[in-house]
Write a protein that holds these residues in place. Structure first.
Motif, PDB file in Angstrom:
ATOM      1  N   SER A  67       0.860  -1.183   0.000  1.00 18.65           N
ATOM      2  CA  SER A  67       0.000   0.000   0.000  1.00 18.65           C
ATOM      3  C   SER A  67       0.898   1.236   0.000  1.00 18.65           C
ATOM      4  O   SER A  67       2.109   1.126   0.203  1.00 18.65           O
ATOM      5  CB  SER A  67      -0.898  -0.004   1.228  1.00 18.65           C
ATOM      6  OG  SER A  67      -0.105   0.196   2.376  1.00 18.65           O
ATOM      7  N   ALA A  68       0.293   2.417  -0.195  1.00 17.33           N
ATOM      8  CA  ALA A  68       1.086   3.656  -0.231  1.00 17.33           C
ATOM      9  C   ALA A  68       1.829   3.847   1.087  1.00 17.33           C
ATOM     10  O   ALA A  68       2.921   4.426   1.116  1.00 17.33           O
ATOM     11  CB  ALA A  68       0.186   4.836  -0.525  1.00 17.33           C
ATOM     12  N   SER A  69       1.262   3.336   2.192  1.00 16.91           N
ATOM     13  CA  SER A  69       1.949   3.505   3.474  1.00 16.91           C
ATOM     14  C   SER A  69       2.901   2.339   3.777  1.00 16.91           C
ATOM     15  O   SER A  69       3.461   2.247   4.858  1.00 16.91           O
ATOM     16  CB  SER A  69       0.926   3.693   4.597  1.00 16.91           C
ATOM     17  OG  SER A  69      -0.102   2.746   4.456  1.00 16.91           O
ATOM     18  N   GLY A  70       3.080   1.424   2.818  1.00 17.89           N
ATOM     19  CA  GLY A  70       4.139   0.426   2.950  1.00 17.89           C
ATOM     20  C   GLY A  70       3.677  -0.962   3.343  1.00 17.89           C
ATOM     21  O   GLY A  70       4.423  -1.928   3.209  1.00 17.89           O
ATOM     22  N   GLY A  71       2.438  -1.112   3.855  1.00 25.37           N
ATOM     23  CA  GLY A  71       1.958  -2.440   4.286  1.00 25.37           C
ATOM     24  C   GLY A  71       1.792  -3.372   3.092  1.00 25.37           C
ATOM     25  O   GLY A  71       1.382  -2.947   2.018  1.00 25.37           O
ATOM     26  N   MET A  72       2.114  -4.641   3.292  1.00 23.63           N
ATOM     27  CA  MET A  72       2.023  -5.638   2.221  1.00 23.63           C
ATOM     28  C   MET A  72       0.753  -6.473   2.393  1.00 23.63           C
ATOM     29  O   MET A  72       0.409  -6.840   3.515  1.00 23.63           O
ATOM     30  CB  MET A  72       3.265  -6.525   2.296  1.00 23.63           C
ATOM     31  CG  MET A  72       3.375  -7.571   1.222  1.00 23.63           C
ATOM     32  SD  MET A  72       3.267  -6.897  -0.432  1.00 23.63           S
ATOM     33  CE  MET A  72       4.775  -7.426  -1.173  1.00 23.63           C
ATOM     34  N   THR A  73       0.091  -6.783   1.298  1.00 24.74           N
ATOM     35  CA  THR A  73      -1.084  -7.654   1.392  1.00 24.74           C
ATOM     36  C   THR A  73      -0.660  -9.043   1.882  1.00 24.74           C
ATOM     37  O   THR A  73       0.473  -9.476   1.651  1.00 24.74           O
ATOM     38  CB  THR A  73      -1.766  -7.816   0.019  1.00 24.74           C
ATOM     39  OG1 THR A  73      -0.794  -8.289  -0.916  1.00 24.74           O
ATOM     40  CG2 THR A  73      -2.365  -6.515  -0.471  1.00 24.74           C
ATOM     41  N   ALA A  74      -1.610  -9.740   2.520  1.00 27.18           N
ATOM     42  CA  ALA A  74      -1.284 -11.051   3.096  1.00 27.18           C
ATOM     43  C   ALA A  74      -1.100 -12.116   2.019  1.00 27.18           C
ATOM     44  O   ALA A  74      -0.398 -13.096   2.241  1.00 27.18           O
ATOM     45  CB  ALA A  74      -2.396 -11.471   4.060  1.00 27.18           C
ATOM     46  N   ASP A  75      -1.746 -11.945   0.870  1.00 26.31           N
ATOM     47  CA  ASP A  75      -1.620 -12.955  -0.179  1.00 26.31           C
ATOM     48  C   ASP A  75      -0.544 -12.591  -1.179  1.00 26.31           C
ATOM     49  O   ASP A  75      -0.481 -11.450  -1.656  1.00 26.31           O
ATOM     50  CB  ASP A  75      -2.960 -13.116  -0.923  1.00 26.31           C
ATOM     51  CG  ASP A  75      -3.927 -13.959  -0.120  1.00 26.31           C
ATOM     52  OD1 ASP A  75      -3.530 -15.057   0.308  1.00 26.31           O
ATOM     53  OD2 ASP A  75      -5.062 -13.494   0.117  1.00 26.31           O
TER      54      ASP A  75
END
Ligand code: DUC
Ligand code: ZN
Ligand code: ZN
Length: 487
Positions: A67-75
């Motif tokens: 995401s724009a704030s750096g978090g990665m999707t779980a899949d």
């Protein structure tokens, strides 16, 4: 020598237009025969009492995406594609997201590295464009279109992703010139920021206020503006994840005027409401998505729009963030709503939800179901007729459904990498039981048969704008603007 590699026997075949009893003969991964009583294959799949449908095409999902704030999707591309396959899909088109400063070529290389070794189903990407510099518009995007990535998404909200109206016009015209399709997240940034500011300042920070902070009016304003901008320059525009009646009405009116405007909605807007956000502790965070969940009157209206043809696409918007510190709770165990990652999982349930709630409950026909979950996406995203239908020459991408099988949804029953499902406990009738991709059985008897990385990248054709009659605004027409050539 046997004539076919595979025969699917005794099923009821349904496409976006027809339903008929037929066997299907497959050779070298493609459909080569549709007839009664086919014989002579190495492998036979018994489809008696079952429906045989084109494999689903999931055209809105977030897989292995920061995401724009750096978090990665779980899949990642493995778990995401496996979950998609169990949910009736043989193709998916996740997003390849540009973050400001990145070149489009770097973005695509990154996603090719992510998808290629892992995906079990065929795939492409939509780009997300956040930095539409002159170089991106004139050189980098056209190169991506040339490489078969003929659609991309822009955002009218989020400070790190937003494009101005002026940028939108440049983007829309670039896409139109190259036969690409622009997709838009339409919400008014200022209205949302203003609401978030007031809510947080006054202590209203629980998850339920997420829905309040993204008012329906913010979506309606932005859809209206997006549609006006696209119509002004006569460029195609797909409004993704429409969550309001009036937003859908704007899409419907534009289509009636002959504009190249398209609409998509998602299962959660039909099956959940903002009341789901109002749960004890941090539980409501599981239901934070943007645009947010609305109310029952909106659900009814969105069903009506699905029935009336306002929406061409029905997509999961699978945006998986676990209910732990890697996802929803990355800003603490009880985060304020504006610090919760936006999105919910649902790639495996998109088609079963529409089948059960739509086909089984008599709201839509089986053929409309096929159109909404497969054929329309193939047509809009340059994959038809190779994908999205059951016809001679098409890839043998098939979903065999048991229309009577009834199961209760649970997180444990999903094949994604999530620790919850927002649809927990819902009973659904009708599930895909056998999945076939290019003639290869990839799911059978509740088991995955596919090898990691067997999915292929799909080079997509340009967007086909045939049949839309409106032209650009008179001020852009040299016969009406004193001869100025502006497009
Ligand atoms: N938009 C999406 O399409 N998905 C998740 C969040 C968002 O803003
Ligand atoms: Zn969006
Ligand atoms: Zn999305």
């Amino acid at each position: 020598m046997l004539q076919y590699d595979l025969i699917i026997k005794g099923g009821t075949v349904a496409t976006a237009s027809d339903t008929f009893a037929s066997d299907i003969g497959v050779k070298d991964g493609r459909i080569v025969a549709l007839a009664e009583n086919l014989e002579g294959a190495t492998q036979v799949v018994d489809a008696a009492g079952k429906l045989v449908l084109p494999g689903g095409i999931e055209s809105h999902c977030h897989i292995e995406q920061e995401s724009a704030s750096g978090g990665m999707t779980a899949d990642d591309y493995y778990s995401g594609s496996v979950s998609a396959a169990f949910g009736g899909n043989t193709t998916f088109i996740p997003f390849a997201a540009q973050h400001r400063g990145q070149t489009i070529a770097d973005v695509l290389n990154l996603y090719h590295d992510r998808a290629g070794p892992k995906s079990v189903i065929d795939y492409s990407y939509h780009l997300i464009v956040t930095d539409p510099t002159e170089r991106v518009l004139k050189e980098e995007l056209p190169q991506a279109f040339e490489a078969g990535i003929t659609s991309f998404k822009v955002f009218m909200t989020y400070d790190k992703m937003i494009v101005t109206d002026e940028m939108m016009l440049d983007i829309l015209v670039t896409a139109k010139e190259h036969g690409a399709l622009t997709m838009v997240h339409a919400e008014n940034n200022a209205m949302i920021k203003w609401m978030v500011g007031r809510l947080i300042e006054r202590g209203y920070d629980a998850a339920r206020y997420h829905a309040v902070s993204h008012p329906a009016a913010a979506e309606i304003e932005a859809i209206n503006r997006g549609v006006r901008l696209a119509s002004f320059v006569d460029a195609p525009l797909l409004i993704v994840h429409v969550s309001t009646d009036e937003g859908a009405n704007i899409v419907a009116r534009a289509r009636l005027e002959g504009q190249k405007i398209f609409g998509e909605t998602c299962p959660h807007y039909l099956c959940l409401t903002a009341q789901d956000l109002d749960r004890p502790g941090a539980e409501g965070a599981k239901y934070c998505c943007s645009p947010p969940l609305r109310d029952e009157a909106t659900q009814t209206a969105l069903w009506r729009h699905l029935q009336a043809g306002t929406f061409q696409l029905f997509s999961s918007d699978h945006a998986p963030y676990r209910f732990d510190e890697t996802g929803k709770l990355s800003n603490g165990p009880n985060p304020p709503f504006n610090k919760v990652a936006n999105g919910m999982p649902g790639i495996e349930l998109r088609a079963p939800l529409l089948f059960s709630e739509g086909v089984r409950k008599g709201r839509i026909s089986l053929n409309a179901f096929v159109a909404l979950t497969s054929t329309n996406a193939a047509k809009m995203f340059g994959l038809h007729p190779r994908k999205g239908t059951i016809a001679i020459g098409a890839d043998a991408d098939l979903a065999i459904w048991d229309p009577d099988l009834t199961r209760t949804v649970s997180a444990a029953g999903m094949h994604d990498n999530m620790d919850y499902t927002p649809f927990d406990g819902v009973q659904l009738q009708g599930w895909p039981v056998t999945m076939i991709s290019r003639g290869e059985v990839i799911v059978e008897g509740g088991e995955l048969k596919a090898k990691r990385g067997r999915g292929q990248f799909l080079k997509r054709a340009p967007f086909d704008a045939t049949g839309y009659s409106a032209g650009a605004a008179p001020e852009l027409d040299p016969t009406q603007n004193f001869g100025a050539t502006l497009l």
